[in-house]
Design a protein around this motif. Structure first.
Motif, mmCIF file in Angstrom:
data_model
loop_
_atom_site.group_PDB
_atom_site.id
_atom_site.type_symbol
_atom_site.label_atom_id
_atom_site.label_comp_id
_atom_site.label_asym_id
_atom_site.label_seq_id
_atom_site.Cartn_x
_atom_site.Cartn_y
_atom_site.Cartn_z
ATOM 1 N N ASP A 6 0.878 -1.181 -0.038
ATOM 2 C CA ASP A 6 0.137 -0.100 -0.058
ATOM 3 C C ASP A 6 0.963 1.135 0.058
ATOM 4 O O ASP A 6 0.464 2.250 -0.894
ATOM 5 C CB ASP A 6 -0.988 0.031 1.193
ATOM 6 C CG ASP A 6 -2.114 -0.953 1.118
ATOM 7 O OD1 ASP A 6 -2.075 -1.491 0.038
ATOM 8 O OD2 ASP A 6 -2.697 -1.313 2.253
ATOM 9 N N GLU A 7 2.075 1.267 0.831
ATOM 10 C CA GLU A 7 2.835 2.444 0.853
ATOM 11 C C GLU A 7 3.592 2.630 -0.469
ATOM 12 O O GLU A 7 3.385 3.720 -0.987
ATOM 13 C CB GLU A 7 3.843 2.235 2.007
ATOM 14 C CG GLU A 7 5.122 3.362 2.074
ATOM 15 C CD GLU A 7 6.003 3.139 2.874
ATOM 16 O OE1 GLU A 7 6.877 3.942 3.352
ATOM 17 O OE2 GLU A 7 6.267 1.999 3.491
ATOM 18 N N LEU A 8 3.799 1.429 -1.085
ATOM 19 C CA LEU A 8 4.619 1.646 -2.364
ATOM 20 C C LEU A 8 3.789 2.148 -3.370
ATOM 21 O O LEU A 8 4.164 2.987 -4.215
ATOM 22 C CB LEU A 8 5.101 0.228 -2.969
ATOM 23 C CG LEU A 8 6.454 -0.023 -2.403
ATOM 24 C CD1 LEU A 8 6.570 -1.611 -2.509
ATOM 25 C CD2 LEU A 8 7.462 0.677 -2.485
ATOM 26 N N GLU A 27 13.389 4.282 -3.411
ATOM 27 C CA GLU A 27 14.427 3.935 -2.339
ATOM 28 C C GLU A 27 13.416 2.897 -1.779
ATOM 29 O O GLU A 27 14.218 1.853 -1.118
ATOM 30 C CB GLU A 27 14.376 5.343 -1.467
ATOM 31 C CG GLU A 27 15.424 6.171 -1.998
ATOM 32 C CD GLU A 27 16.713 5.982 -1.298
ATOM 33 O OE1 GLU A 27 16.853 5.031 -0.759
ATOM 34 O OE2 GLU A 27 18.004 6.740 -1.759
ATOM 35 N N CYS A 28 12.102 3.118 -1.702
ATOM 36 C CA CYS A 28 11.471 2.284 -0.731
ATOM 37 C C CYS A 28 11.381 0.991 -1.532
ATOM 38 O O CYS A 28 11.151 -0.321 -0.963
ATOM 39 C CB CYS A 28 9.776 2.808 -0.583
ATOM 40 S SG CYS A 28 10.069 4.168 0.786
ATOM 41 N N PHE A 29 11.334 1.073 -2.732
ATOM 42 C CA PHE A 29 11.084 -0.230 -3.677
ATOM 43 C C PHE A 29 12.318 -1.106 -3.287
ATOM 44 O O PHE A 29 12.467 -2.204 -3.270
ATOM 45 C CB PHE A 29 11.012 0.275 -5.200
ATOM 46 C CG PHE A 29 10.835 -0.906 -5.844
ATOM 47 C CD1 PHE A 29 9.755 -1.868 -6.002
ATOM 48 C CD2 PHE A 29 11.843 -1.072 -7.147
ATOM 49 C CE1 PHE A 29 9.590 -2.858 -6.877
ATOM 50 C CE2 PHE A 29 11.723 -2.075 -7.962
ATOM 51 C CZ PHE A 29 10.652 -3.127 -7.816
ATOM 52 N N SER A 30 13.660 -0.285 -3.488
ATOM 53 C CA SER A 30 14.749 -1.126 -2.967
ATOM 54 C C SER A 30 14.784 -1.792 -1.566
ATOM 55 O O SER A 30 15.417 -2.969 -1.687
ATOM 56 C CB SER A 30 16.059 -0.256 -2.975
ATOM 57 O OG SER A 30 16.059 0.614 -4.412
ATOM 58 N N GLU A 31 14.349 -1.172 -0.663
ATOM 59 C CA GLU A 31 14.031 -1.917 0.411
ATOM 60 C C GLU A 31 13.517 -2.972 0.567
ATOM 61 O O GLU A 31 13.507 -3.903 1.154
ATOM 62 C CB GLU A 31 13.689 -0.695 1.661
ATOM 63 C CG GLU A 31 13.526 -1.050 2.818
ATOM 64 C CD GLU A 31 13.288 0.098 4.134
ATOM 65 O OE1 GLU A 31 12.650 -0.317 5.012
ATOM 66 O OE2 GLU A 31 13.481 1.132 3.621
ATOM 67 N N LEU A 163 2.916 -4.500 -8.385
ATOM 68 C CA LEU A 163 3.138 -3.041 -8.671
ATOM 69 C C LEU A 163 2.986 -2.574 -10.060
ATOM 70 O O LEU A 163 2.702 -1.358 -10.497
ATOM 71 C CB LEU A 163 4.276 -2.496 -7.940
ATOM 72 C CG LEU A 163 4.570 -2.651 -6.527
ATOM 73 C CD1 LEU A 163 6.111 -2.449 -6.103
ATOM 74 C CD2 LEU A 163 3.709 -1.711 -5.866
ATOM 75 N N MET A 164 3.402 -3.463 -10.930
ATOM 76 C CA MET A 164 3.480 -2.992 -12.465
ATOM 77 C C MET A 164 2.333 -2.383 -12.979
ATOM 78 O O MET A 164 2.455 -1.295 -13.593
ATOM 79 C CB MET A 164 3.767 -4.248 -13.136
ATOM 80 C CG MET A 164 3.957 -3.769 -14.737
ATOM 81 S SD MET A 164 5.418 -2.829 -14.730
ATOM 82 C CE MET A 164 6.729 -3.904 -14.994
#
Length: 376
Positions: A6-8, A27-31, A163-164
């Protein structure tokens, strides 16, 4: 995982509205993907070139946790050597693909791409895909990690896959907003600053946009004017001629005509030009026709000098063109210039040859199109 998802998704749509937020998403995706770094970039399969630097027309290009020097080398040197992208086009858009599907892990260390780009950054595995693809050009999001971190798991691949669709939708929003900004710039900084009155019309003559000069003419209400949002004229005959010119322009031919002030006899010249389909596509409605409106008595004749220089007109030919913008008939022009009709026709023929036009109306239309650029 759902909270992370949800955050992403929220960050993706923030980025669609504001390009600077793409970096925060990455940044968040990498994490979330347990990755060392992530890239949002453009790749051209035709040239093998990767674009990793943001620009006004590619403001969505971004990166997180990556080395700027290596990004530059990817753009300049290693785009062609990227073995992961050599077969990526066949997967199409919206499909997440892990690096092992694109090139065998066992053979990767033997490649120039590995030794020159991946190994120095301690990268070995990646997952990526085309968000959107048109022909050979694709917008791609890729995340990378070390060999020690291991291959991407099924749950991580599933997160990417979920996510796509949001990435695709957000990127389309981004482009739509960019087009609207370009249109606003066109309106505010270009069309309102040129010397020519300009109106953008749909196929039926509805005025979708008029610059300040055109609005001033419409407000006078005695020549060209707007009724029920459509371009027309105060005189019935001129109004019919406008409708006929609109019809011809819809067929792709364009045309020019005079409109008279029903009270004073003042003349305006309207030149209709068909627009390509992509022009002003971000307006609420599609503009199909550009109308250039000029008061011959108030034309920016200062442009004549530049026009004459470009097309190598003689002083006599320049005077003929100036009078052509002001007079209705060749007889009036000849009398004003105190020359014979035969001489005038010779000079007109020279003007047509030098500008590659066929007649007086086409020559005037050609000159008016140059006014769009302002003083020459």
């Amino acid at each position: 995982m759902e909270e992370q998802f949800d955050e992403l998704v929220g960050l993706i749509y923030d980025a669609g509205m504001e390009p600077a937020a793409w970096r925060r998403f990455l940044e968040c995706f990498s994490e979330a993907m347990h990755s060392a770094g992530s890239l949002l970039f453009v790749h051209d399969f035709g040239t093998g070139r990767s674009t990793t630097a943001s620009s006004p027309n590619r403001s969505f290009v971004a990166q997180a946790r990556t080395d700027e020097d290596f990004l530059e080398s990817l753009q300049k040197e290693f785009g062609h050597a990227n073995v992961w992208l050599q077969n990526a086009k066949r997967y199409g858009e919206g499909v997440p693909v892990i690096s092992s599907q694109l090139y065998p892990d066992a053979d990767l260390p033997k490649t120039e791409f590995f030794s020159g780009w991946l190994k120095p950054q301690d990268y070995f595995y990646s997952i990526g895909g085309a968000i959107l693809q048109q022909g050979d050009v694709s917008v791609r999001v890729t995340t990378l990690r070390s060999r020690r971190a291991g291959i991407y798991t099924e749950s991580e691949i599933a997160l990417y896959r979920r996510l796509m669709p949001h990435l695709q939708r957000a990127l389309r929003i981004h482009w739509r907003l960019s087009l609207e900004q370009e249109t606003r710039y066109l309106r505010e900084h270009v069309l309102d600053r040129i010397n020519q009155a300009v109106a953008l019309l749909d196929g039926d003559g509805k005025v979708l946009f008029a610059n300040r000069q055109a609005e001033a003419i419409f407000r006078e209400g005695s020549g060209p004017l707007v009724i029920n949002q459509r371009l027309t004229a105060a005189g019935a005959q001129d109004a019919a001629a406008i409708r006929e010119n609109l019809y011809q322009t819809r067929q792709g031919f364009g045309g020019s005509m005079d409109v008279k002030d029903i009270g004073t006899g003042q003349r305006w010249m309207i030149t209709f030009m068909p627009l390509p389909n992509a022009f002003t596509q971000s307006l609420a409605e599609q503009a199909h026709i550009m109308a250039l409106i000029a008061e011959p008595g108030k034309l920016a004749t200062g442009n004549l000098g530049g026009f004459a220089k470009i097309y190598r007109l003689t002083p006599a030919e320049t005077r003929v063109l100036e009078q052509l913008l002001l007079k209705e008939s060749t007889q009036e022009i000849a009398e004003c210039l105190q020359i014979g009709i035969k001489t005038l026709r010779t000079q007109l023929s020279a003007l047509f040859a030098k500008t590659q036009t066929k007649n007086q109306r086409e020559l005037v239309k050609f000159y008016l199109s140059h006014l769009m650029a302002g003083p020459m």
